[in-house]
Design a protein around this motif. Structure first.
Motif, short mmCIF file in Angstrom:
data_model
loop_
_atom_site.label_atom_id
_atom_site.label_comp_id
_atom_site.label_asym_id
_atom_site.label_seq_id
_atom_site.Cartn_x
_atom_site.Cartn_y
_atom_site.Cartn_z
N ALA A 14 0.83 -1.21 0.00
CA ALA A 14 0.00 0.00 0.00
C ALA A 14 0.86 1.25 0.00
N ASN A 19 -3.42 -0.31 -4.13
CA ASN A 19 -4.58 -0.36 -3.26
C ASN A 19 -4.66 -1.69 -2.53
N ASP A 23 -11.89 -2.58 0.37
CA ASP A 23 -12.27 -1.44 1.20
C ASP A 23 -13.08 -1.92 2.38
N GLU A 29 -12.01 -2.07 -5.59
CA GLU A 29 -12.06 -1.19 -6.75
C GLU A 29 -13.49 -1.07 -7.28
#
Length: 228
Positions: A14, A19, A23, A29
């Motif tokens: 990261a 990424n 999340d 994404e």
């Protein structure tokens, strides 16, 4: 030479601009994980999956190893270092690490659907119609949810021989990778480097609640001074 086994996760990559896997809302994404990281997703919409990994592969060409990756390379001067990574990027190799085991596959490789042992280096986009020598579609060389982890037994063997264990940038909450910790010898010193460490206290455990680029050079310096 002491044998240092290093387990790395998304946190170390990261800091290079890659990424993390997903999340907080469970999306990767903007995609549901199962759409782009499962055999079901691949069967339902292979074009979407290929596009997803093509974008990841393209991004990989624009990032570089960071201080944490480079510190692990420097450690090889005084120790026998083996890296077991959950990451699919090649940042450890590009930094110069000589012994890297990828648990979850590699973004810069593809494999045949006909023969999973037929693995090819692949740096560009992968498209529907890109076939192996058996006239079978090529797919990303990634371990998806629901698939076996073929490098797990090798990773277990490596961890069982550790004189020192470093854990960097991973929650150690995702199995089977998280199970590796239990295979380290009971007396092995463990260094856990993560901004939000989630690990049970242990008398052999040293926790550095820092990002990888800060914590890893500190641990490497200590290992060079005290365990060489």
């Amino acid at each position: 030479m002491k044998k240092v086994v290093v387990l790395t996760g998304a946190g170390i990559s990261a800091e290079s601009g890659i990424n993390t896997f997903r999340d907080a809302n469970g999306l990767w994404e903007g995609h549901d994980i199962m759409e782009v990281a499962s055999p079901i997703g691949w069967n339902n919409n292979p074009a979407l999956v290929l596009d997803f990994y093509n974008k990841r592969r393209s991004q990989l060409h624009s990032v570089a190893p960071n201080l944490a990756h480079k510190a692990l390379v420097a450690l090889e001067k005084t120790h026998e270092v083996t890296i077991v990574t959950q990451n699919i990027d090649d940042l450890h190799e590009r930094a110069g690490s000589s012994n890297v085991v990828h648990l979850h596959g590699e973004l810069l490789k593809v494999r045949s659907q006909f023969d999973e042992n037929l693995v090819l280096d692949w740096k560009d986009d992968l498209h529907l119609g890109d076939l192996c020598e058996h006239n079978s579609q090529l797919r990303p060389h990634i371990v998806w949810f629901g698939e076996e982890v073929p490098m797990l037994e090798k990773a277990i063997d490596i961890t069982e021989q550790a004189d020192i264990l470093m854990i960097i940038g991973t929650s150690m909450q995702v199995y089977p990778a998280a199970s590796l910790l239990q295979y380290a010898p009971a007396s092995t010193p463990i260094y856990f480097i993560d901004p939000k460490p989630a690990i049970a206290p242990n008398e052999n455990l040293t926790i550095l609640a820092e990002k990888a680029t800060v914590g890893v050079p500190k641990v490497v310096e200590e290992l060079v001074e005290n365990f060489s």
